[in-house]
Design an enzyme around this catalytic site. Sequence first.
Site, PDB file in Angstrom:
ATOM      1  N   SER A 161       0.852  -1.186   0.000  1.00  0.00           N
ATOM      2  CA  SER A 161       0.000   0.000   0.000  1.00  0.00           C
ATOM      3  C   SER A 161       0.888   1.236   0.000  1.00  0.00           C
ATOM      4  O   SER A 161       2.045   1.194   0.443  1.00  0.00           O
ATOM      5  CB  SER A 161      -0.892   0.006   1.247  1.00  0.00           C
ATOM      6  OG  SER A 161      -1.511   1.258   1.429  1.00  0.00           O
ATOM      7  N   TYR A 186      -1.688   1.126  10.870  1.00  0.00           N
ATOM      8  CA  TYR A 186      -1.731   0.563   9.524  1.00  0.00           C
ATOM      9  C   TYR A 186      -0.445   0.887   8.768  1.00  0.00           C
ATOM     10  O   TYR A 186       0.150   0.020   8.116  1.00  0.00           O
ATOM     11  CB  TYR A 186      -2.950   1.108   8.772  1.00  0.00           C
ATOM     12  CG  TYR A 186      -3.159   0.473   7.421  1.00  0.00           C
ATOM     13  CD1 TYR A 186      -3.540  -0.867   7.315  1.00  0.00           C
ATOM     14  CD2 TYR A 186      -2.988   1.209   6.252  1.00  0.00           C
ATOM     15  CE1 TYR A 186      -3.740  -1.447   6.075  1.00  0.00           C
ATOM     16  CE2 TYR A 186      -3.181   0.627   5.008  1.00  0.00           C
ATOM     17  CZ  TYR A 186      -3.558  -0.696   4.924  1.00  0.00           C
ATOM     18  OH  TYR A 186      -3.745  -1.280   3.680  1.00  0.00           O
TER      19      TYR A 186
END
Length: 242
Positions: free
Chosen positions: A130, A143
């Site tokens: 990501s 995250y």
Amino acid sequence: MQQRRPFKIAILIYYLITLNGLIAMTCSSLRLANQRVLVTGAGRGIGRAIALVCSREGARVAITSRTLSELEDTALQARTSSGRPLETLSSDDLRSILDLNVVSVHTVTAAVLRHAMLPAGSGKIINISSRAGKVGLPNYSHYCASKFALEGMAAALAEEVKDKGIEVNTLSPGMVNTASFPKPAGKKGVRSAESAEDSLFALIEGGVTGHYIHADELDEIRANGLKDRVALKPIREAMFSP
């Protein structure tokens, strides 16, 4: 009783891990003909799209999917990825998302290396990452921490196995509309899971290791008439030289 040939894995594409429900599919085509591919988290979304692409392109594909733990994983991602200040998040949530996004990757990767790729002296490992593994996003500290760790592990492993015929890279598919993270209708920049195909093959066919590709950047590079290789960036930062 006839003995089955072992399923030797040439390509490992990691999305979200479970160790249950391994099945195999066979198809015949060109780009991955006679290759063996393991795709984790292939029950839906990006993992499913990648598994179908590989199968369509001739690979013998083994897939895993999440079962009873699926809701727990989704809830964890929601807790740690919904945008909250660091001081409001618990250390237990951080440990859990590291288990999900990093430790489980190690579990599968280590097994595939030991039992398939290292004995064969070849293989390709692609971790689904990501942009959160490249930039600090406010209110997404846990995250980001997990994705930065994933990038670091991939870069380190690429160095470890670069002389053993094994490539290790990461792919960021962009803002994909999935069941776990649905996007509002009409939201700008939302991609389909199937749109990861071009980035996937840029890595599989690129002949590089320790690199990162983002699907949005590949689109921009193509729009500007540049070669796909421009989108393949080293994960490892260049050393400072005054």
